[in-house]
Every structure is written in structure tokens, then in C-alpha cells.
Design a protein around this motif. Structure first.
Motif, PDB file in Angstrom:
ATOM      1  N   VAL A 297       0.842  -1.203   0.000  1.00  9.13           N
ATOM      2  CA  VAL A 297       0.000   0.000   0.000  1.00  9.13           C
ATOM      3  C   VAL A 297       0.872   1.245   0.000  1.00  9.13           C
ATOM      4  CG1 VAL A 297      -1.713   1.315   1.307  1.00  9.13           C
ATOM      5  CG2 VAL A 297      -1.900  -1.179   1.166  1.00  9.13           C
ATOM      6  N   LEU A 298       1.910   1.252   0.825  1.00  7.08           N
ATOM      7  CA  LEU A 298       2.802   2.407   0.915  1.00  7.08           C
ATOM      8  C   LEU A 298       3.581   2.606  -0.379  1.00  7.08           C
ATOM      9  CD1 LEU A 298       3.971   4.650   2.684  1.00  7.08           C
ATOM     10  CD2 LEU A 298       5.673   3.008   3.526  1.00  7.08           C
ATOM     11  N   ARG A 299       4.028   1.501  -0.969  1.00  6.14           N
ATOM     12  CA  ARG A 299       4.892   1.597  -2.152  1.00  6.14           C
ATOM     13  C   ARG A 299       4.118   1.963  -3.410  1.00  6.14           C
ATOM     14  NH1 ARG A 299       9.064  -3.141  -4.268  1.00  6.14           N
ATOM     15  NH2 ARG A 299       9.922  -1.954  -6.045  1.00  6.14           N
ATOM     16  N   TYR A 300       2.938   1.370  -3.609  1.00  2.58           N
ATOM     17  CA  TYR A 300       2.247   1.528  -4.881  1.00  2.58           C
ATOM     18  C   TYR A 300       1.101   2.536  -4.863  1.00  2.58           C
ATOM     19  CZ  TYR A 300       4.827  -2.701  -6.065  1.00  2.58           C
ATOM     20  OH  TYR A 300       5.834  -3.624  -6.292  1.00  2.58           O
ATOM     21  N   ILE A 301       0.640   2.911  -3.689  1.00  2.00           N
ATOM     22  CA  ILE A 301      -0.505   3.832  -3.625  1.00  2.00           C
ATOM     23  C   ILE A 301      -0.123   5.140  -2.934  1.00  2.00           C
ATOM     24  CG2 ILE A 301      -2.857   4.169  -2.790  1.00  2.00           C
ATOM     25  CD1 ILE A 301      -3.249   1.148  -2.936  1.00  2.00           C
ATOM     26  N   ILE A 302       0.260   5.060  -1.672  1.00  2.00           N
ATOM     27  CA  ILE A 302       0.522   6.270  -0.896  1.00  2.00           C
ATOM     28  C   ILE A 302       1.804   6.954  -1.347  1.00  2.00           C
ATOM     29  CG2 ILE A 302       0.833   7.221   1.411  1.00  2.00           C
ATOM     30  CD1 ILE A 302      -1.933   6.070   0.851  1.00  2.00           C
ATOM     31  N   GLY A 303       2.866   6.155  -1.589  1.00  2.00           N
ATOM     32  CA  GLY A 303       4.149   6.721  -2.001  1.00  2.00           C
ATOM     33  C   GLY A 303       4.050   7.594  -3.241  1.00  2.00           C
ATOM     34  N   PRO A 304       3.473   7.089  -4.342  1.00  2.00           N
ATOM     35  CA  PRO A 304       3.344   7.931  -5.542  1.00  2.00           C
ATOM     36  C   PRO A 304       2.529   9.204  -5.292  1.00  2.00           C
ATOM     37  CG  PRO A 304       3.013   5.622  -6.093  1.00  2.00           C
ATOM     38  CD  PRO A 304       3.083   5.691  -4.600  1.00  2.00           C
ATOM     39  N   LEU A 305       1.510   9.120  -4.440  1.00  2.00           N
ATOM     40  CA  LEU A 305       0.713  10.310  -4.142  1.00  2.00           C
ATOM     41  C   LEU A 305       1.549  11.352  -3.399  1.00  2.00           C
ATOM     42  CD1 LEU A 305      -2.693   8.738  -3.019  1.00  2.00           C
ATOM     43  CD2 LEU A 305      -2.229   9.981  -5.140  1.00  2.00           C
ATOM     44  N   ILE A 306       2.342  10.898  -2.435  1.00  2.00           N
ATOM     45  CA  ILE A 306       3.174  11.815  -1.658  1.00  2.00           C
ATOM     46  C   ILE A 306       4.205  12.502  -2.544  1.00  2.00           C
ATOM     47  CG2 ILE A 306       4.922  11.925   0.172  1.00  2.00           C
ATOM     48  CD1 ILE A 306       3.420   9.743   1.620  1.00  2.00           C
ATOM     49  N   ARG A 307       4.689  11.783  -3.548  1.00  2.00           N
ATOM     50  CA  ARG A 307       5.730  12.348  -4.415  1.00  2.00           C
ATOM     51  C   ARG A 307       5.179  13.307  -5.467  1.00  2.00           C
ATOM     52  NH1 ARG A 307       7.868   7.054  -3.634  1.00  2.00           N
ATOM     53  NH2 ARG A 307       6.777   6.274  -5.481  1.00  2.00           N
ATOM     54  N   MET A 308       3.871  13.409  -5.586  1.00  2.00           N
ATOM     55  CA  MET A 308       3.271  14.317  -6.567  1.00  2.00           C
ATOM     56  C   MET A 308       3.408  15.766  -6.084  1.00  2.00           C
ATOM     57  SD  MET A 308      -0.185  12.215  -7.666  1.00  2.00           S
ATOM     58  CE  MET A 308      -0.733  13.541  -8.748  1.00  2.00           C
ATOM     59  N   LYS A 309       4.172  16.569  -6.806  1.00  2.00           N
ATOM     60  CA  LYS A 309       4.439  17.937  -6.373  1.00  2.00           C
ATOM     61  C   LYS A 309       3.174  18.790  -6.227  1.00  2.00           C
ATOM     62  CE  LYS A 309       9.255  18.395  -7.829  1.00  2.00           C
ATOM     63  NZ  LYS A 309      10.216  19.186  -8.645  1.00  2.00           N
ATOM     64  N   PRO A 310       2.201  18.696  -7.154  1.00  2.00           N
ATOM     65  CA  PRO A 310       0.988  19.511  -6.974  1.00  2.00           C
ATOM     66  C   PRO A 310       0.278  19.215  -5.651  1.00  2.00           C
ATOM     67  CG  PRO A 310       1.088  18.682  -9.210  1.00  2.00           C
ATOM     68  CD  PRO A 310       2.179  17.989  -8.450  1.00  2.00           C
ATOM     69  N   LEU A 311       0.213  17.944  -5.259  1.00  2.00           N
ATOM     70  CA  LEU A 311      -0.432  17.600  -3.994  1.00  2.00           C
ATOM     71  C   LEU A 311       0.363  18.123  -2.802  1.00  2.00           C
ATOM     72  CD1 LEU A 311      -1.788  13.956  -4.490  1.00  2.00           C
ATOM     73  CD2 LEU A 311      -3.071  16.095  -4.395  1.00  2.00           C
ATOM     74  N   ARG A 312       1.680  18.036  -2.899  1.00  2.00           N
ATOM     75  CA  ARG A 312       2.506  18.537  -1.801  1.00  2.00           C
ATOM     76  C   ARG A 312       2.385  20.048  -1.669  1.00  2.00           C
ATOM     77  NH1 ARG A 312       8.333  15.688  -2.369  1.00  2.00           N
ATOM     78  NH2 ARG A 312       8.657  16.878  -0.448  1.00  2.00           N
ATOM     79  N   HIS A 313       2.362  20.751  -2.811  1.00  2.00           N
ATOM     80  CA  HIS A 313       2.192  22.205  -2.767  1.00  2.00           C
ATOM     81  C   HIS A 313       0.823  22.571  -2.197  1.00  2.00           C
ATOM     82  CE1 HIS A 313       5.963  22.752  -4.645  1.00  2.00           C
ATOM     83  NE2 HIS A 313       5.589  22.546  -5.908  1.00  2.00           N
ATOM     84  N   LEU A 314      -0.204  21.805  -2.580  1.00  2.00           N
ATOM     85  CA  LEU A 314      -1.541  22.061  -2.049  1.00  2.00           C
ATOM     86  C   LEU A 314      -1.561  21.866  -0.537  1.00  2.00           C
ATOM     87  CD1 LEU A 314      -4.549  22.632  -2.422  1.00  2.00           C
ATOM     88  CD2 LEU A 314      -4.886  20.178  -2.848  1.00  2.00           C
ATOM     89  N   GLY A 315      -0.918  20.796  -0.069  1.00  2.00           N
ATOM     90  CA  GLY A 315      -0.870  20.543   1.365  1.00  2.00           C
ATOM     91  C   GLY A 315      -0.182  21.665   2.117  1.00  2.00           C
ATOM     92  N   HIS A 316       0.951  22.135   1.594  1.00  2.00           N
ATOM     93  CA  HIS A 316       1.669  23.238   2.234  1.00  2.00           C
ATOM     94  C   HIS A 316       0.843  24.518   2.231  1.00  2.00           C
ATOM     95  CE1 HIS A 316       5.665  21.038   1.204  1.00  2.00           C
ATOM     96  NE2 HIS A 316       5.163  20.627   2.355  1.00  2.00           N
ATOM     97  N   PHE A 317       0.098  24.738   1.147  1.00  2.00           N
ATOM     98  CA  PHE A 317      -0.751  25.918   1.049  1.00  2.00           C
ATOM     99  C   PHE A 317      -1.876  25.879   2.087  1.00  2.00           C
ATOM    100  CE2 PHE A 317      -4.676  27.749  -0.806  1.00  2.00           C
ATOM    101  CZ  PHE A 317      -4.292  29.084  -0.865  1.00  2.00           C
ATOM    102  N   LEU A 318      -2.485  24.717   2.251  1.00  2.00           N
ATOM    103  CA  LEU A 318      -3.641  24.597   3.154  1.00  2.00           C
ATOM    104  C   LEU A 318      -3.271  24.788   4.618  1.00  2.00           C
ATOM    105  CD1 LEU A 318      -5.575  21.607   1.541  1.00  2.00           C
ATOM    106  CD2 LEU A 318      -6.181  24.033   1.459  1.00  2.00           C
ATOM    107  N   ILE A 319      -2.036  24.473   5.001  1.00  2.53           N
ATOM    108  CA  ILE A 319      -1.661  24.610   6.412  1.00  2.53           C
ATOM    109  C   ILE A 319      -0.982  25.947   6.716  1.00  2.53           C
ATOM    110  CG2 ILE A 319      -1.474  22.127   6.822  1.00  2.53           C
ATOM    111  CD1 ILE A 319       1.576  22.426   6.599  1.00  2.53           C
ATOM    112  N   THR A 320      -0.901  26.835   5.729  1.00  2.00           N
ATOM    113  CA  THR A 320      -0.426  28.178   6.055  1.00  2.00           C
ATOM    114  C   THR A 320      -1.463  28.826   6.966  1.00  2.00           C
ATOM    115  OG1 THR A 320      -1.443  29.049   4.037  1.00  2.00           O
ATOM    116  CG2 THR A 320       0.890  28.469   3.933  1.00  2.00           C
ATOM    117  N   PRO A 321      -1.031  29.583   7.981  1.00  2.81           N
ATOM    118  CA  PRO A 321      -1.964  30.081   8.998  1.00  2.81           C
ATOM    119  C   PRO A 321      -3.170  30.845   8.458  1.00  2.81           C
ATOM    120  CG  PRO A 321       0.279  30.341   9.750  1.00  2.81           C
ATOM    121  CD  PRO A 321       0.377  29.872   8.329  1.00  2.81           C
ATOM    122  N   VAL A 322      -2.959  31.741   7.493  1.00  2.94           N
ATOM    123  CA  VAL A 322      -4.080  32.539   6.980  1.00  2.94           C
ATOM    124  C   VAL A 322      -5.122  31.645   6.323  1.00  2.94           C
ATOM    125  CG1 VAL A 322      -4.757  34.301   5.323  1.00  2.94           C
ATOM    126  CG2 VAL A 322      -2.698  34.626   6.694  1.00  2.94           C
TER     127      VAL A 322
END
Length: 279
Positions: A110-135
Motif C-alpha cells: 500500500v505504501l509503495r504503490y498507492i501512498i508513495g506515488p501520491l506523496i511524491r506528486m508535487k501539486p499535492l505537496r504544494h496544495l498541502g503546504h498551502f492549506l496549512i499556512t496560517p491565513v
């Protein structure tokens, strides 16, 4: 009143999906916690495991237990449910430093074939960082909080179970985002904002206070749904609304203001850290 009270327990049955997902999440986290504790014992003491599992327990209690049935017929019970979802579950879960233990606890495929590829997707990571900015996190939590308490939206959610579930997801998701900049669970790269977290919390408390005061002093039932439902505690719709407003006002304010006091004391210490975290 007794018949309405007992009918809630008689009609209740454990929600299969929620119960299953809660148990599976607890198993995955516990498995990952034991794994990472071998190398980071000081960072993952017993209380972090208790905190995360406690958060899951409170989550299930709020929307999986008979409390959800009471929330469908009593505004005060509904306010307790919302408080648990927004003010208790997120801090408890985040104090468990959940990111790495949850990943370590997953089966390798599950980690290697499903979650890992999702975590490595830059758009998702940027979205995550954007959502946790305080404002952004502050706005999302308070917009969802106020929007779902608009009478038409509130009544519609109670009348449609799927919409009610979406409401709960909005509250839970946005509140996790809200508490993230305060707790900053490892291994987040979010930088501490020091004194800026004081207005962050105080302004959120003002939003909660404004809504609570309106419900307490408007002098009329705001949500028509409760006019047609027998109150399990025998309270009139207006009295039940006042009780719910008081619960939201007092307990909700404490949830915001206690961390304000904690952060103020921490940052006033002469030899305190330049950063902080509520951990």
C-alpha cells in the motif's frame, strides 16, 4: 421526553464504516508507533500513542455513538458534537505526531504503490503546504464554521444524512488545518510564527463568541428543524438553543484561550525557545 430519550438508544446501532475505519486507523498508527519508537523513543513517548488513540475514540464518540442521535434532536447536544469534532479531536490526533507512524504502519505494498506515488506528486505537496499556512487554515475553519451554522444550511444538513456527513468532514478537516500551525507535528517544515499565534487564536475565539452570543440572546429559535422534533431532555427549543450557545461559548472560548495563556507564558520566558509548539 423519556420515550424520545429511550428511542434514540433503541434506534442506534454502531456505524459499520466509521467503526471499521477507526479501528483500522488505530491499528496502523499503533503498528507504526512501535516501529518508529525503536529509533526515536524520546520523540514518541507513551502519551503520544494515548493522545492519538484518544482522538480516535473522541471522534467515534461524537459521530458514531448515540450522541449523534441526540444531536439530531437537540441543539445543545449538536453543539457538544461540533466541539468534540473541531476542538478536541484535531489537537489530540496532531499531538500524536501522526504523519510518520501512519506511514510506517501501512502494509508495504500500500505504501509503495498507492501512498508513495501520491506523496511524491508535487501539486499535492504544494496544495498541502498551502492549506496549512496560517491565513488559509484560519479562514477555512471559520468559513466552514459560520457557513454550516446559517439556518438554511444547518436545517438542510439535519434533514439529509449525506449532507450531515459532509458537514462533519468539513468541520474535522478544516479544524485539523487550523490546529496544524499551532502544534506543528513532526516532520512539518512550517516555521513558528511566535506572537502571531496570539491573534490567530483570539480572533477565532471572537468568531465563536459572536455566533454563540447571537444564538443565546436573539430571543427566538433560529433553527426550524428543532421545532418539529421532540427534545429528549424535555427542554423547549429556545431553552435548548440557549444551553447550546452557552456550551459553545464557554467551552469553545476555553479551548482557544488556554493555548493563548500557554503560548504567552512560554514566549515570555527569558531563556525560552525562539520557536514553540504545543507539544
Amino acid at each position: 421526553m423519556p420515550s424520545a430519550y429511550h428511542a434514540i438508544f433503541e434506534e442506534w446501532s454502531p456505524p459499520i464504516f466509521l467503526t471499521t475505519m477507526t479501528i483500522l486507523t488505530a491499528i496502523v498508527y499503533t503498528r507504526g508507533w512501535f516501529a518508529i519508537r525503536k529509533t526515536r523513543r524520546a520523540q514518541f513517548p507513551d502519551w503520544r500513542l494515548a493522545s492519538f488513540l484518544g482522538g480516535l475514540a473522541v471522534l467515534w464518540l461524537s459521530i458514531g455513538s448515540p450522541m449523534d442521535g441526540f444531536a439530531d434532536t437537540s441543539l445543545s447536544a449538536h453543539m457538544v458534537e461540533h466541539l468534540l469534532l473541531m476542538s478536541f479531536v484535531p489537537p489530540l490526533v496532531l499531538l500524536g505526531q501522526p504523519s510518520v507512524p501512519l506511514l510506517r504502519g501501512l502494509p508495504r505494498p500500500v505504501l509503495r504503490y498507492i501512498i508513495g506515488p501520491l506523496i511524491r506528486m508535487k501539486p499535492l505537496r504544494h496544495l498541502g503546504h498551502f492549506l496549512i499556512t496560517p491565513v488559509v487554515a484560519w479562514l477555512l475553519m471559520n468559513i466552514f464554521f459560520l457557513s454550516w451554522h446559517i439556518p438554511s444550511a444547518y436545517d438542510f444538513a439535519l434533514e439529509h444524512e449525506l449532507v450531515h456527513d459532509i458537514e462533519h468532514l468539513c468541520f474535522l478537516f478544516s479544524s485539523i488545518l487550523f490546529w496544524w500551525p499551532l502544534i506543528r507535528p513532526w516532520p512539518t517544515t512550517l516555521k513558528p510564527l511566535g506572537w502571531m499565534m496570539i491573534p490567530y487564536l483570539v480572533l477565532a475565539d471572537l468568531v465563536n463568541t459572536a455566533l454563540s452570543a447571537f444564538l443565546a440572546f436573539c430571543g427566538r429559535p433560529v433553527y426550524s428543524f428543532y421545532l418539529h422534533e421532540p427534545n429528549p431532555f424535555g427542554a423547549s427549543p429556545l431553552a435548548d438553543q440557549a444551553a447550546g450557545a452557552a456550551i459553545m461559548w464557554v467551552i469553545g472560548s476555553l479551548v482557544f484561550l488556554i493555548p493563548v495563556v500557554f503560548l504567552t507564558i512560554q514566549m515570555l520566558q527569558p531563556k525560552g525557545r525562539s520557536g514553540y509548539a504545543l507539544d
